[in-house]
Design a protein around this motif. Sequence first.
Motif, short mmCIF file in Angstrom:
data_model
loop_
_atom_site.label_atom_id
_atom_site.label_comp_id
_atom_site.label_asym_id
_atom_site.label_seq_id
_atom_site.Cartn_x
_atom_site.Cartn_y
_atom_site.Cartn_z
N CYS A 222 20.80 -70.67 -40.00
CA CYS A 222 22.17 -70.86 -39.55
C CYS A 222 22.41 -69.54 -38.87
N ASN B 58 9.52 -64.33 -44.53
CA ASN B 58 9.61 -65.22 -43.20
C ASN B 58 8.82 -66.82 -43.63
N GLY B 59 8.52 -66.82 -44.81
CA GLY B 59 7.60 -68.06 -45.10
C GLY B 59 8.45 -69.18 -45.25
N CYS C 76 26.61 -72.61 -45.05
CA CYS C 76 25.45 -72.99 -44.03
C CYS C 76 24.60 -74.16 -44.85
N PRO C 77 24.23 -75.13 -43.92
CA PRO C 77 23.51 -76.15 -44.46
C PRO C 77 21.92 -75.72 -44.62
N SER C 78 21.63 -74.82 -44.12
CA SER C 78 20.25 -74.41 -44.67
C SER C 78 20.14 -73.54 -45.76
N CYS C 79 21.45 -72.89 -46.34
CA CYS C 79 21.23 -72.25 -47.60
C CYS C 79 21.59 -73.64 -48.54
N PRO D 297 8.12 -76.71 -38.43
CA PRO D 297 8.46 -76.23 -40.00
C PRO D 297 8.89 -74.77 -40.20
N ALA E 223 3.29 -78.21 -33.24
CA ALA E 223 4.37 -77.50 -33.81
C ALA E 223 4.64 -77.81 -35.32
N ASN E 224 4.34 -78.92 -35.60
CA ASN E 224 4.60 -79.34 -36.88
C ASN E 224 3.70 -78.79 -37.81
N VAL F 198 10.98 -80.57 -35.02
CA VAL F 198 9.90 -81.05 -35.97
C VAL F 198 9.02 -79.98 -36.36
N HIS G 271 10.36 -72.55 -46.91
CA HIS G 271 11.21 -72.58 -47.93
C HIS G 271 10.96 -73.87 -48.94
N LYS H 298 1.84 -75.85 -37.39
CA LYS H 298 2.06 -74.53 -37.46
C LYS H 298 2.59 -73.95 -38.62
N GLY I 139 20.96 -64.49 -39.27
CA GLY I 139 21.63 -65.72 -39.95
C GLY I 139 21.39 -65.75 -41.23
N THR I 140 21.44 -67.12 -41.89
CA THR I 140 21.52 -67.27 -43.16
C THR I 140 20.58 -68.57 -43.16
N PRO I 141 19.88 -68.63 -44.38
CA PRO I 141 19.53 -67.74 -45.14
C PRO I 141 18.45 -66.64 -44.91
N PRO J 93 4.09 -70.74 -40.78
CA PRO J 93 4.60 -69.47 -40.34
C PRO J 93 4.22 -68.37 -41.15
#
Lengths: 144, 215
Positions: free
Chosen positions: A33, B198-199, B73-76, A28, B28-29, A26, B201, B31, B186-188, B33
Amino acid sequence: MEMHKGLVGTAFLGLILSGYLFIAYVSPEPIACISGEGCKAAQLSKYASFLNIPTPAYGMIFYLTLGMLGALWAESTKKKLLPYLIALVGSGFAVSAFLTSIEAFVLKAWCSWCVASAILVVIASMMTVQLVLKNKQQSYGTNI
Amino acid sequence: MELTSDTKFVIGILIATVLVIGGGAYFANKKTPDAEGKIVPNSLVNRLVQEDSATIGPKDAKVTFVEFGDFQCPSCGSLHPILKDVKEKYKDQSVRFMFRHFPLPQHEHAFLAAEAAVEAGKQNKFWEFHDLLFENQTNLKQENLVAYAEKIGLHMDMFRSALDSHAHKSTVERDVADGKALGLGGTPTLFVNNRLYNGKHSVDALSAAIDAALK
């Protein structure tokens, strides 16, 4: 104290493991990857949630229920609780085996936290088998 | 069933653990970055931007936005539609977007997909191909790459030959080496000018970083 300490201990460790994975899910923070980091691969895969609920949440429910059963385990309750324990641990074992095979054959990445959780499920399964065998022996003993 | 005090205590501990985890998840949710990451040292700036890499936007743009990405990469993949909107938003401004390849070893089709994308770039269709790869990132086998190349009208003999001979392997390897030199984990991984981003997406967060660099 009559409770089953092994089941309670396993459940407590599992709860912490799945709780950590749930918090990571959870958070953010931008997810990336990462080379050689299987937890991110697992977290980013479609298997990270089921019916829009994070997979670690199911793990938490599993371990909480396991802990409850372990806490309630006693000479007077074990006959009643054993079928529930078998159903819970059996389904937990099946899901854990499925997710481990996904790591091995689909994601080709190993998440150490998921592996640790799978080991705990195996331990819980072994304890359950032991309880089933003990129960059978006792039934056999009473019958003769 | 009567509960003993020990049983009650253990159940209480288990429930308390769940509540603590729930609280941890809540915070955590919430927060946010920190968007601004470290600045690329001068000695490595030449590894950040390679002039033969795929770009959109003016060469002399005030802001250069660099993505190190992996087509598998799924995040990309989830960042892709967001970046598409950002590119559209800044298309008339002094912003140049650059894509660098960083295929990760655990993604078995990513390296060949990157080589194929370089070939598409040689044929001036990098971004169309790039979009197709991200939109179909679970199907990146060689036959899929060929199908996508046909779809966007690439010269197929040249494309097949480039894939078979791994003509662009060295370009992809150079990008990976640059990424490693820049400390990529790592990516992206995104850079706005010479600063690591670092912010979040999201279009808003990325726009804020670009706007700050445009000032």
